[in-house]
Write a protein that holds these residues in place. Sequence first.
Motif, mmCIF file in Angstrom:
data_model
loop_
_atom_site.group_PDB
_atom_site.id
_atom_site.type_symbol
_atom_site.label_atom_id
_atom_site.label_comp_id
_atom_site.label_asym_id
_atom_site.label_seq_id
_atom_site.Cartn_x
_atom_site.Cartn_y
_atom_site.Cartn_z
ATOM 1 N N ILE A 1 -7.536 7.378 -6.719
ATOM 2 C CA ILE A 1 -6.547 6.913 -5.748
ATOM 3 C C ILE A 1 -6.537 7.886 -4.582
ATOM 4 O O ILE A 1 -6.493 9.104 -4.780
ATOM 5 C CB ILE A 1 -5.148 6.809 -6.386
ATOM 6 N N VAL A 2 -6.606 7.329 -3.385
ATOM 7 C CA VAL A 2 -6.528 8.153 -2.183
ATOM 8 C C VAL A 2 -5.325 7.714 -1.360
ATOM 9 O O VAL A 2 -4.878 6.569 -1.444
ATOM 10 C CB VAL A 2 -7.805 8.071 -1.312
ATOM 11 N N ALA A 3 -4.797 8.665 -0.600
ATOM 12 C CA ALA A 3 -3.696 8.378 0.308
ATOM 13 C C ALA A 3 -4.088 8.889 1.686
ATOM 14 O O ALA A 3 -4.842 9.860 1.804
ATOM 15 C CB ALA A 3 -2.417 9.056 -0.170
ATOM 16 N N PHE A 4 -3.576 8.230 2.707
ATOM 17 C CA PHE A 4 -3.807 8.713 4.060
ATOM 18 C C PHE A 4 -2.655 8.298 4.960
ATOM 19 O O PHE A 4 -1.880 7.396 4.637
ATOM 20 C CB PHE A 4 -5.144 8.213 4.625
ATOM 21 N N ASN A 5 -2.535 8.999 6.064
ATOM 22 C CA ASN A 5 -1.543 8.690 7.075
ATOM 23 C C ASN A 5 -2.217 8.961 8.415
ATOM 24 O O ASN A 5 -2.428 10.117 8.779
ATOM 25 C CB ASN A 5 -0.294 9.555 6.894
ATOM 26 N N THR A 6 -2.582 7.903 9.119
ATOM 27 C CA THR A 6 -3.321 8.066 10.368
ATOM 28 C C THR A 6 -2.463 8.683 11.465
ATOM 29 O O THR A 6 -2.979 9.418 12.307
ATOM 30 C CB THR A 6 -3.897 6.724 10.852
ATOM 31 N N THR B 1 -5.206 11.258 -7.016
ATOM 32 C CA THR B 1 -5.374 10.773 -8.383
ATOM 33 C C THR B 1 -4.540 11.584 -9.374
ATOM 34 O O THR B 1 -3.823 11.008 -10.197
ATOM 35 C CB THR B 1 -6.860 10.811 -8.784
ATOM 36 N N ALA B 2 -4.615 12.909 -9.317
ATOM 37 C CA ALA B 2 -3.902 13.757 -10.275
ATOM 38 C C ALA B 2 -2.391 13.601 -10.142
ATOM 39 O O ALA B 2 -1.685 13.521 -11.154
ATOM 40 C CB ALA B 2 -4.300 15.220 -10.085
ATOM 41 N N GLU B 3 -1.887 13.529 -8.909
ATOM 42 C CA GLU B 3 -0.436 13.374 -8.719
ATOM 43 C C GLU B 3 0.070 12.032 -9.245
ATOM 44 O O GLU B 3 1.131 11.954 -9.863
ATOM 45 C CB GLU B 3 -0.053 13.494 -7.234
ATOM 46 N N ILE B 4 -0.708 10.982 -9.019
ATOM 47 C CA ILE B 4 -0.325 9.654 -9.516
ATOM 48 C C ILE B 4 -0.367 9.645 -11.040
ATOM 49 O O ILE B 4 0.535 9.114 -11.698
ATOM 50 C CB ILE B 4 -1.244 8.553 -8.935
ATOM 51 N N ALA C 1 0.815 -1.214 0.000
ATOM 52 C CA ALA C 1 0.000 0.000 0.000
ATOM 53 C C ALA C 1 0.853 1.270 0.000
ATOM 54 O O ALA C 1 0.399 2.328 0.388
ATOM 55 C CB ALA C 1 -0.934 -0.007 1.210
ATOM 56 N N ASN C 2 2.091 1.166 -0.486
ATOM 57 C CA ASN C 2 2.978 2.331 -0.540
ATOM 58 C C ASN C 2 3.047 2.877 -1.961
ATOM 59 O O ASN C 2 2.611 2.235 -2.909
ATOM 60 C CB ASN C 2 4.381 1.965 -0.025
ATOM 61 N N LEU C 3 3.603 4.064 -2.106
ATOM 62 C CA LEU C 3 3.624 4.749 -3.399
ATOM 63 C C LEU C 3 4.384 3.980 -4.475
ATOM 64 O O LEU C 3 3.875 3.792 -5.584
ATOM 65 C CB LEU C 3 4.207 6.156 -3.237
#
Length: 114
Positions: free
Chosen positions: A69-74, A83-86, A49-51
């Motif tokens: 695509i979503v990213a999170f860091n709890t 999504t746009a960056e990927i 689940a990493n970049l």
Amino acid sequence: MKGQKGIALMSPAPSIVPQGPEDHDVYLVLEDFGGGLGRAWSETDEEDANLDTLINHLLDGEYIRPMRIVAFNTAEGWSRDVTAEIADELRRRFVELEEVAPSLLEFVERAAKR
């Protein structure tokens, strides 16, 4: 397993909370499976689940039709649509490839219109 007086004891269920370093970014892909199946967040192993792994899986055609695509860091307390960056990163890598999956080209084009 039996406890006192023959009472059955259940073992505790395994935790679904990720183990290991808590301060890392997690990336998830929303896929469109088409037909009657619709959209769903793809199941992803914790280590994948990493970049870097996400980008490699996208380039290798691991996703049927990525939509978002979503990213999170709890640990840091944030989440966002990436999504746009990927899509930008994929576009940069396309020059190194001989062939790109049509679904990936469609994803990049769709992200550019957002």
